[in-house]
Design a protein around this motif. Structure first.
Motif, PDB file in Angstrom:
ATOM      1  N   ARG A 241       0.833  -1.206   0.000  1.00  0.00           N
ATOM      2  CA  ARG A 241       0.000   0.000   0.000  1.00  0.00           C
ATOM      3  C   ARG A 241       0.868   1.256   0.000  1.00  0.00           C
ATOM      4  O   ARG A 241       0.622   2.194  -0.755  1.00  0.00           O
ATOM      5  N   ARG A 242       1.911   1.268   0.842  1.00  0.00           N
ATOM      6  CA  ARG A 242       2.800   2.430   0.897  1.00  0.00           C
ATOM      7  C   ARG A 242       3.559   2.588  -0.420  1.00  0.00           C
ATOM      8  O   ARG A 242       3.715   3.694  -0.936  1.00  0.00           O
ATOM      9  N   ARG A 243       4.014   1.491  -0.984  1.00  0.00           N
ATOM     10  CA  ARG A 243       4.756   1.540  -2.243  1.00  0.00           C
ATOM     11  C   ARG A 243       3.864   2.060  -3.373  1.00  0.00           C
ATOM     12  O   ARG A 243       4.295   2.831  -4.214  1.00  0.00           O
ATOM     13  N   GLU A 244       2.614   1.642  -3.393  1.00  0.00           N
ATOM     14  CA  GLU A 244       1.684   2.105  -4.418  1.00  0.00           C
ATOM     15  C   GLU A 244       1.443   3.610  -4.284  1.00  0.00           C
ATOM     16  O   GLU A 244       1.375   4.319  -5.292  1.00  0.00           O
ATOM     17  N   GLN A 245       1.349   4.111  -3.057  1.00  0.00           N
ATOM     18  CA  GLN A 245       1.175   5.546  -2.848  1.00  0.00           C
ATOM     19  C   GLN A 245       2.395   6.310  -3.345  1.00  0.00           C
ATOM     20  O   GLN A 245       2.265   7.379  -3.959  1.00  0.00           O
TER      21      GLN A 245
ATOM     22  N   TYR B 249       4.882   9.722  -7.578  1.00  0.00           N
ATOM     23  CA  TYR B 249       5.895   9.873  -8.623  1.00  0.00           C
ATOM     24  C   TYR B 249       5.236  10.064  -9.985  1.00  0.00           C
ATOM     25  O   TYR B 249       5.652  10.890 -10.788  1.00  0.00           O
ATOM     26  N   GLU B 250       4.184   9.299 -10.245  1.00  0.00           N
ATOM     27  CA  GLU B 250       3.473   9.407 -11.519  1.00  0.00           C
ATOM     28  C   GLU B 250       2.830  10.783 -11.668  1.00  0.00           C
ATOM     29  O   GLU B 250       2.861  11.377 -12.747  1.00  0.00           O
ATOM     30  N   LYS B 251       2.278  11.310 -10.584  1.00  0.00           N
ATOM     31  CA  LYS B 251       1.683  12.650 -10.641  1.00  0.00           C
ATOM     32  C   LYS B 251       2.748  13.687 -10.964  1.00  0.00           C
ATOM     33  O   LYS B 251       2.513  14.600 -11.744  1.00  0.00           O
ATOM     34  N   LEU B 252       3.920  13.564 -10.356  1.00  0.00           N
ATOM     35  CA  LEU B 252       4.999  14.498 -10.640  1.00  0.00           C
ATOM     36  C   LEU B 252       5.485  14.361 -12.080  1.00  0.00           C
ATOM     37  O   LEU B 252       5.782  15.349 -12.743  1.00  0.00           O
TER      38      LEU B 252
END
Length: 79
Positions: A29-33, A38-41
């Motif tokens: 869950r933390r890794r997905e967040q 990163y994807e948003k950036l």
């Protein structure tokens, strides 16, 4: 009937398995967040604007640089 030690071992195993599954779920869950952030950036407009500014600065810096001297015409070294 099960011995008390066998029951205790089975209970300890189940508790350990539940702990491992919980730890893995929390990690994923933390890794997905982190990956979502990163994807948003990576795909945000703000990042694109910064990249365009960097490209413009690189272009102006290279245009302001002195041209390199042609080694054939400066006459310092001849063979």
């Amino acid at each position: 009937m099960m011995k008390k030690s066998t029951f205790g071992a089975a209970l300890a195993f189940l508790a350990a398995a539940a702990g491992v599954l919980t730890a893995v779920a929390l990690y994923l869950r933390r890794r997905e967040q982190e990956l979502d952030e990163y994807e948003k950036l990576l795909f945000s407009d703000e990042y694109d604007d910064e990249e365009a500014e960097d490209d413009e600065q690189d272009d102006t810096a290279s245009a302001d640089a002195e041209p390199l001297a042609d080694p054939d015409t400066d006459g310092d070294i001849s063979f």
